[in-house]
Design a protein around this motif. Structure first.
Motif, PDB file in Angstrom:
ATOM      1  N   ILE A 251     -10.773 -15.841 -74.000  1.00 36.38           N
ATOM      2  CA  ILE A 251     -10.568 -15.418 -72.625  1.00 36.38           C
ATOM      3  C   ILE A 251     -11.757 -15.636 -71.800  1.00 36.38           C
ATOM      4  N   ASN A 252     -13.080 -15.475 -72.352  1.00 34.90           N
ATOM      5  CA  ASN A 252     -14.201 -15.530 -71.547  1.00 34.90           C
ATOM      6  C   ASN A 252     -14.437 -17.031 -71.299  1.00 34.90           C
ATOM      7  N   ALA A 253     -13.905 -17.741 -72.182  1.00 33.26           N
ATOM      8  CA  ALA A 253     -14.179 -19.191 -72.231  1.00 33.26           C
ATOM      9  C   ALA A 253     -13.248 -19.835 -71.078  1.00 33.26           C
ATOM     10  N   GLU A 254     -11.914 -19.261 -71.092  1.00 28.66           N
ATOM     11  CA  GLU A 254     -11.185 -19.730 -70.045  1.00 28.66           C
ATOM     12  C   GLU A 254     -11.786 -19.503 -68.498  1.00 28.66           C
ATOM     13  N   LEU A 256     -14.728 -18.908 -67.875  1.00 32.01           N
ATOM     14  CA  LEU A 256     -15.930 -19.836 -67.502  1.00 32.01           C
ATOM     15  C   LEU A 256     -15.783 -21.495 -67.540  1.00 32.01           C
ATOM     16  N   GLY A 257     -14.522 -21.762 -67.642  1.00 38.17           N
ATOM     17  CA  GLY A 257     -14.116 -23.159 -67.466  1.00 38.17           C
ATOM     18  C   GLY A 257     -14.439 -23.803 -68.592  1.00 38.17           C
ATOM     19  N   VAL A 258     -14.600 -23.175 -69.852  1.00 33.17           N
ATOM     20  CA  VAL A 258     -15.045 -24.100 -71.059  1.00 33.17           C
ATOM     21  C   VAL A 258     -13.907 -24.237 -71.860  1.00 33.17           C
ATOM     22  N   THR A 259     -13.420 -25.520 -71.955  1.00 33.43           N
ATOM     23  CA  THR A 259     -12.187 -26.117 -72.791  1.00 33.43           C
ATOM     24  C   THR A 259     -12.718 -26.844 -74.013  1.00 33.43           C
ATOM     25  N   GLN A 260     -11.753 -26.898 -74.818  1.00 28.04           N
ATOM     26  CA  GLN A 260     -11.714 -27.611 -76.050  1.00 28.04           C
ATOM     27  C   GLN A 260     -12.533 -29.007 -75.701  1.00 28.04           C
ATOM     28  N   SER A 261     -11.917 -29.864 -74.620  1.00 30.80           N
ATOM     29  CA  SER A 261     -12.485 -31.156 -74.563  1.00 30.80           C
ATOM     30  C   SER A 261     -14.078 -31.098 -73.785  1.00 30.80           C
ATOM     31  N   ASN A 262     -14.372 -29.881 -72.991  1.00 28.93           N
ATOM     32  CA  ASN A 262     -15.817 -30.159 -72.329  1.00 28.93           C
ATOM     33  C   ASN A 262     -16.626 -29.360 -73.142  1.00 28.93           C
ATOM     34  N   VAL A 263     -16.498 -28.823 -74.105  1.00 25.95           N
ATOM     35  CA  VAL A 263     -17.290 -27.676 -75.053  1.00 25.95           C
ATOM     36  C   VAL A 263     -18.779 -28.185 -75.373  1.00 25.95           C
ATOM     37  N   ASP A 264     -18.627 -29.312 -75.722  1.00 27.31           N
ATOM     38  CA  ASP A 264     -19.760 -30.004 -76.155  1.00 27.31           C
ATOM     39  C   ASP A 264     -20.781 -30.424 -75.044  1.00 27.31           C
ATOM     40  N   GLN A 265     -20.244 -30.777 -73.775  1.00 22.23           N
ATOM     41  CA  GLN A 265     -21.191 -30.883 -72.543  1.00 22.23           C
ATOM     42  C   GLN A 265     -21.585 -29.671 -72.061  1.00 22.23           C
ATOM     43  N   MET A 266     -20.762 -28.559 -72.326  1.00 28.11           N
ATOM     44  CA  MET A 266     -21.002 -27.349 -71.838  1.00 28.11           C
ATOM     45  C   MET A 266     -22.075 -26.531 -72.440  1.00 28.11           C
ATOM     46  N   LYS A 267     -22.560 -27.258 -73.718  1.00 28.39           N
ATOM     47  CA  LYS A 267     -23.580 -26.857 -74.278  1.00 28.39           C
ATOM     48  C   LYS A 267     -25.023 -26.883 -73.526  1.00 28.39           C
ATOM     49  N   ASN A 268     -24.863 -27.878 -72.676  1.00 28.64           N
ATOM     50  CA  ASN A 268     -26.212 -28.084 -71.881  1.00 28.64           C
ATOM     51  C   ASN A 268     -26.067 -27.532 -70.342  1.00 28.64           C
ATOM     52  N   SER A 269     -24.876 -26.709 -70.369  1.00 25.77           N
ATOM     53  CA  SER A 269     -24.868 -26.044 -68.884  1.00 25.77           C
ATOM     54  C   SER A 269     -25.908 -25.098 -68.667  1.00 25.77           C
ATOM     55  N   LYS A 270     -26.175 -24.878 -67.468  1.00 26.09           N
ATOM     56  CA  LYS A 270     -27.186 -24.003 -66.919  1.00 26.09           C
ATOM     57  C   LYS A 270     -26.940 -22.505 -66.801  1.00 26.09           C
TER      58      LYS A 270
END
Ligand SMILES: N[C@@H](CCC(=O)N[C@@H](CS)C(=O)NCC(=O)O)C(=O)O
Lengths: 341, 400
Positions: A251-254, A256-270
């Motif tokens: 639920i938190n991921a939704e 925060l806008g973290v999805t299956q496809s962008n989760v790897d980029q999101m690791k670099n999120s600020k």
């Protein structure tokens, strides 16, 4: 002589029992890890919530909870043994240790949570009970159902709500109670009952399997609250935490806008909330016995709550159920997860 | 004590421990005692273990739940019951529903089984072949499949309530059941009941007298009409004299179902006919083997004495065959009773459906509920056996 053999056997068996129960009380996390497989109780077949697809792969909103937990613990969304259970069998299967987790449209009620040796760990679908009737009956409201025969499945909260509803509305009815969903539906379809009743989400799912879905309508009345969620055995708080926070992570991921496809980029999120969720900052998973990147695996392998909802029961699925109460809190729904910090 | 042991005891007043050990009687007692002690300990440890484990798992225990409100409805009940009654009463409702199926099933299966068993031995090729086909097909179908076939067969072929099949006397048949007018008795019905009891006693007496006359004179008095007159005529007369003390609640078409009247549900019909047809096939075989076990000479001797065919069967063959028939027949009765627990599959509210199903799930007290359910089936089995043993002892031929 025979007596002795029998007595000896009974003795061995009673100790066997003792040991089995003792095993059931050891850490579920250790058991799952050493087994290398999660044993997950699901429904016997309810499209969108838990059912095998044409290739025999289990799919659904409830099944995704099993997959998410397996991802968090075993880093593999497929190391699962799915155990299909009827409404009547499900709690015994959990109590006796046959399954580690029950994720099968199960309503969170007080007696189940407190007196049955079970622990509910959250709500993955806010639901309510309704009625489905054939269009040809010309019924548009449940209030018109006085005198009707109604098919239900045993071992559900459904039987009680039904009795309450008809009693408080001073209407009569004739319940026909089946153990298996297939027979209950068979009887409804053959015309033995005027209506079939269960949680509305299940009615939508069932309607699609009944030949021509347009021949049946779901009546507008919702007669109960049915918060559905995953269940674990009582007495293992660590395992309960893992299952509870698996759903919260989705639920938190939704949110925060973290999805299956962008989760790897999101690791670099600020964004620090995203960094904590994905284990880039802090070691939040470790305190409950899994790795710090537990939630990364959940989202990578299963997706966030919104994605799971959408592809299984929502707009992206044949069911096409609107988010409604199951939207995030900030969108006017009830889904709200405590923060990871 | 026999004289010999007494003498031995006198000779040796003090016996050593080994003597006791080698004495078969005391050794037997010791063995029994040990087994009993171990058994009691085992039972105790299982019970204790269970209670402790339930506590540890946070599962409620005890039988207090039987007094709590059940909250659910049951479609068919022989006693008054609503969702405001207790779980204990729901247990009774389920138990009575099970008994109803068992009793009706046993009676019907016996009748059909005897008819088919005798038909199987018929000289008529068609009759005996039909019986054989029936027996061989039915015996090889699992009972659950049989129930499904009958149930879905019934509800798929019968019409909807609006197009009910109409029979005389306001009786209707549709896929929701068989609807009969429900009699509502007036006060004066006791008068009719009294007449019935008197008629019955009179008929009994007439029969006794007829037997006596036959034994004394060899003449068989005709009793059919006097007996019928007493058993049926007398109550009928009382019924008229009391001014027809009955009215009827007649089923009428409502919006969904017929309303009013007395309903026999399709679940009950399917369960009873499924179980009956299934068990009758086995009973037929038992009857056949029983009749075949009576030596041929008996039949020939009876015929030679001038008895008619029916009489040979009734007076000579069946009484001897019953000795062979009754023990395995008891088994079939037990099977039918136990198979009735398949009811939940087709929506009939028997004990297993209501109590071991719904109540168990609402209370989550699996151990208590299952123990009670098992106790019921055990008692039913024991009672049936006791009754059949008594019956066997009564009808078994006394051989001189
Ligand atoms: N939410 C209710 C009802 C859940 C339930 O078991 N529903 C049935 C009727 S749709 C079902 O899912 N059956 C599927 C099955 O038995 O596999 C409860 O927890 O008691």
């Amino acid at each position: 002589m025979r007596n002795w053999v029998a007595a000896g056997l009974a003795l061995v068996m009673s100790y066997g029992q003792q040991m089995e129960l003792a095993a059931a009380q050891t850490s579920t996390l250790d058991t799952v890890k050493s087994r290398g497989q999660l044993q997950c109780g699901v429904s016997t077949g309810l499209a969108g919530f838990g059912a095998p697809n044409d290739a025999g792969v289990w799919q659904g909103l409830d099944v995704d909870i099993c997959r998410a937990v397996a991802s968090a613990v075993l880093k593999d969304a497929d190391k699962i043994k799915f155990v299909p259970l009827t409404a009547k069998e499900r709690f015994t299967a959990l109590q006796s240790g046959e399954i580690d987790l029950l994720s099968r449209n199960t309503t969170w009620t007080m007696s189940r949570d407190t007196a049955a040796g079970l622990n509910f760990t959250g709500i993955n679908y806010y639901d309510g009970q309704g009625f489905m009737v054939k269009k040809t009956l010309d019924v548009v409201s449940a209030k018109e159902l006085s005198g009707a025969s109604i098919c239900v499945q045993t071992g559900t909260t459904t039987e009680l709500n039904l009795a309450d509803y008809f009693r408080s509305n001073k209407m009569e009815y004739n319940p026909v109670v089946f153990e298996k969903l297939s027979e209950a539906l068979g009887a409804y379809n053959a015309g033995r009952c005027d209506a079939f009743t269960t949680d509305v989400s299940q009615l939508y799912s069932i309607r699609l399997t009944l030949g021509n879905a347009n021949d049946h309508i779901v009546l507008p009345e919702i007669i109960s609250k049915e918060p559905l969620g995953p269940v674990v055995r009582q007495g293992d708080p660590q395992w309960a935490n893992i299952v509870r926070w698996t759903l919260f992570a989705m639920i938190n991921a939704e949110e925060l806008g973290v999805t299956q496809s962008n989760v790897d980029q999101m690791k670099n999120s600020k964004n620090p909330a995203i960094r904590r969720l994905l284990g880039v900052e802090g070691e939040y998973g470790v305190a409950m016995g899994v790795d710090k990147d537990w939630a990364y695996h959940i989202i990578k392998l299963v997706g966030n709550y919104g994605e799971s909802f959408d592809r299984n029961v929502g707009a992206g699925s044949p069911l096409g159920i609107a988010r409604g109460q199951n939207a995030l809190w900030r969108d006017g729904g009830l889904q709200y997860a405590p923060p990871i910090r | 004590m026999t004289r010999a042991t007494k003498a031995r005891a006198d000779q040796r007043p003090s016996r050593s421990l080994t003597d006791y050990f080698y004495d078969p009687k005391s050794r037997g007692i010791m063995l029994q005692l040990t087994v009993a002690v171990i058994l009691i300990w085992l039972i105790w440890s299982v019970v204790d273990n269970t209670i402790r484990n339930l506590e540890a798992q946070g599962i409620a225990a005890g039988f207090g739940f039987l007094r709590n409100t059940s909250g659910f409805d049951i479609s068919q009940s022989l006693i008054s019951y609503t969702s405001t009654d207790t779980h204990g009463r729901a247990f009774l409702v389920g138990l009575l529903n099970t008994l109803l199926v068992a009793v009706v099933g046993v009676v019907l299966a016996t009748v059909i089984g005897f008819v088919i068993g005798i038909a199987r031995l018929s000289q008529n090729w068609l009759v005996s072949t039909l019986a054989a086909v029936y027996i061989e097909t039915i015996r090889n179908v699992p009972p659950l499949l049989m129930l499904f076939a009958v149930y879905f067969g019934v509800i798929k072929t019968l019409p909807r309530p609006r197009d009910s099949i109409e029979f005389p006397f306001a009786t209707y048949l549709n896929l929701r059941g068989l609807y009969l007018p429900r009699p509502i008795w007036d006060e004066a019905i006791w008068f009719v009941l009294l007449a019935f009891v008197i008629g019955f006693i009179a008929a009994f007496w007439i029969n006794r007298r007829a037997k006596k006359i036959q034994i004394e004179t060899g003449v068989q008095p005709r009793v059919l009409f006097p007996v019928l007159g007493c058993v049926l005529g007398l109550p009928a007369l009382a019924f008229v004299l009391a001014g027809f003390p009955v009215s009827f609640d007649v089923p009428q078409l409502g919006r969904f179902n017929l309303r009013g009247g007395f309903v026999i549900s399709p679940e009950f019909i399917a369960l009873v006919s499924g179980l009956t047809l299934y068990t009758a096939a086995f009973i037929a075989e038992i009857v056949r083997s029983g009749i075949l076990s009576v030596p041929k000479g008996q039949r020939e001797a009876a015929s030679a004495l001038g008895l008619r065919d029916g009489q040979v069967m009734r007076l000579i063959i069946i009484p001897q065959a019953l000795r062979v028939i009754i023990p395995p027949l008891t088994n079939q009765y037990l099977n039918l009773t136990k198979n009735s627990s398949l009811a939940v599959a087709i929506g009939y509210p028997d004990l297993v459906s209501v109590f071991a199903g719904t109540v168990l799930n609402l209370t989550n007290q699996a151990v208590e509920v299952i123990i009670m359910t098992m106790a019921v089936y055990l008692s039913l089995s024991l009672l049936t056996s006791v009754f059949m043993n008594w019956f066997n002892a009564r009808v078994a031929l006394v051989e001189r």
